[in-house]
Design a protein around this motif. Structure first.
Motif, PDB file in Angstrom:
ATOM      1  N   ILE A 262       0.701  -1.139   0.075  1.00  7.34           N
ATOM      2  CA  ILE A 262      -0.110  -0.095   0.026  1.00  7.34           C
ATOM      3  C   ILE A 262       0.914   1.323   0.121  1.00  7.34           C
ATOM      4  CG2 ILE A 262      -1.542   1.389   1.323  1.00  7.34           C
ATOM      5  CD1 ILE A 262      -2.953  -1.334   2.316  1.00  7.34           C
ATOM      6  N   TYR A 265       2.495   1.545  -3.538  1.00  4.96           N
ATOM      7  CA  TYR A 265       1.792   2.013  -4.521  1.00  4.96           C
ATOM      8  C   TYR A 265       1.117   3.428  -4.450  1.00  4.96           C
ATOM      9  CZ  TYR A 265       1.069  -2.788  -6.119  1.00  4.96           C
ATOM     10  OH  TYR A 265       1.181  -4.340  -6.573  1.00  4.96           O
ATOM     11  N   LEU A 282      -3.418  -1.136  -6.267  1.00  3.05           N
ATOM     12  CA  LEU A 282      -3.767  -0.754  -4.856  1.00  3.05           C
ATOM     13  C   LEU A 282      -5.333  -1.179  -4.491  1.00  3.05           C
ATOM     14  CD1 LEU A 282      -2.872   0.666  -2.308  1.00  3.05           C
ATOM     15  CD2 LEU A 282      -3.701   2.883  -3.436  1.00  3.05           C
TER      16      LEU A 282
END
Length: 386
Positions: A262, A265, A282
């Motif tokens: 996370i 991205y 994501l």
């Protein structure tokens, strides 16, 4: 990447039907769903990925702390070529990050996975159990399905320590949580043939709760210590290429390190706000973590960049459905059908959404349309509606 709802719906249907045909479970559907959310399965695999053994477990803390069967942890420590893999109810597999307690108090150990905001069990360590009380054992998922068994307390062997249940306990069930009818965890099943020759053993979680609180206290002390500032160094060169962060995120995602994925991205999107592939990946990571509202936000941004993407409409509609936002899911699947009127997956998902929202008439209408497009999917939808 497509998210096909078909692989999730059979489980949803089974849960719905289980609730309908088992009114004796007075905890209600909310308690049942929460029971399944907090039960996990622990796998011990060799270096080639072959399963050596498995056990149950229960999430005790939203930050990823899990109580599980001690034997599987002992075997993991003995075998240097093995690894422990934890399957959550959502189907996500996470590696063990930390062994918190291996003392095997009452045959349970505490481990931690790297996760946040997980559903966690509501403990009832002082619940006054007595023979004849109803209990529910919930086994973690195995390939996507959790299993719930109802039984009773047979005998209290040792107050606050050991008791017997009417449900037979195997190694695969050992460590699985036991719930009272209010959905509170009152113990865990344990497979200890020497102590329980009839294989019906269970333990209270009072000692495990103490171990958990010791860990939390230690963590609070660590946080309270002022950090030592490092010596000043020449600043390192930081990549400004969004592709580097995208590839980094892909690597994290493939190895199950979703929170690092996370971050990577997100960094790629900070550097390149229209990076479509980073948004799609994501959104998929949020989906894998069960963070459906976050995934919804991501797929909305994807549609801003690519408003004619039928795949994204399907993913967005699926996230709405999994988050129980049925009107929004219906609207999204209809938008998908405006782009692709003969898309069988969209008709199937729309029918499921109508069914789960209580509109069986519209669900049957979707079935009739689907009969002309895909008989196999139509038959699955009909069986669910019926």
């Amino acid at each position: 990447m497509k998210i096909n709802l078909l692989r999730f719906i059979p489980l949803t249907a089974v849960i719905v039907l289980w609730i309908l045909i088992c009114p004796a479970y007075s905890g209600g559907s909310d308690a049942l769903m929460h029971n399944k959310d907090v039960a996990v399965t622990i796998y011990l695999d060799d270096r080639d990925g072959n399963h050596l053994m498995s056990a149950g477990g229960v999430i005790l803390d939203s930050e990823g702390i899990i109580a599980t069967d001690c034997l599987i942890i002992v075997q993991w420590l003995k075998r240097t070529d093995s690894r422990v893999d934890i399957e959550l109810h959502s189907g996500i597999h996470l590696p063990i990050q930390e062994l918190i307690s291996s003392r095997c108090t009452n045959n349970l150990a505490l481990i931690r996975v790297e996760a946040k905001d997980l559903p966690s069990a509501k403990l009832a360590p002082d619940f006054p159990l007595k023979p004849g009380d109803d209990i529910v054992l919930t086994r973690g998922p195995s390939g996507g399905e959790s299993v719930t068994e109802k039984g009773t307390v047979k005998n209290i062997i040792r107050k606050d320590k050991l008791f017997q249940i009417s449900i037979p306990v195997t190694q695969q069930k050992s460590g699985s949580p036991l719930f009272n009818m209010q959905g509170e965890v009152i113990g865990a099943a344990v497979f200890i043939p020497k102590k329980f020759p009839h294989n019906n053993g269970a333990v209270f979680l009072k000692d495990t709760a103490r171990e958990l609180e010791k860990h939390r206290s230690a963590q609070r002390r660590i946080v309270s210590i002022p950090p030592v500032l490092p010596e000043k160094k020449e600043p390192e060169k930081i990549s400004r290429d969004p592709v580097d962060y995208f590839l980094l995120g892909s690597g994290f995602e493939k190895t199950g390190r979703y929170f690092q994925a996370i971050d990577a991205y997100s960094q790629a999107l900070t550097l390149k706000p229209d990076y479509l592939e980073a948004y799609l990946n994501l959104g998929l990571v949020y989906y894998k973590l069960g963070r459906y509202p976050d995934a919804i936000g991501i797929y909305k941004k994807v549609l801003d960049l690519n408003p004619d993407s039928s795949e994204t409409y399907n993913n967005l509609g699926t996230m709405y459905l999994l988050d129980s936002q049925y009107p929004q899911a219906i609207d999204t699947f209809r938008k998908l059908l405006a782009i692709e009127p003969d898309n069988p997956v969209a008709h199937f998902n729309l029918g499921i959404t109508h069914f789960l929202s209580g509109d069986t008439v519209s669900a049957f209408g979707a079935y009739q349309t689907l009969m002309k497009l895909d008989r196999e999917k139509a038959d699955i939808l009909r069986n669910i509606i019926n």
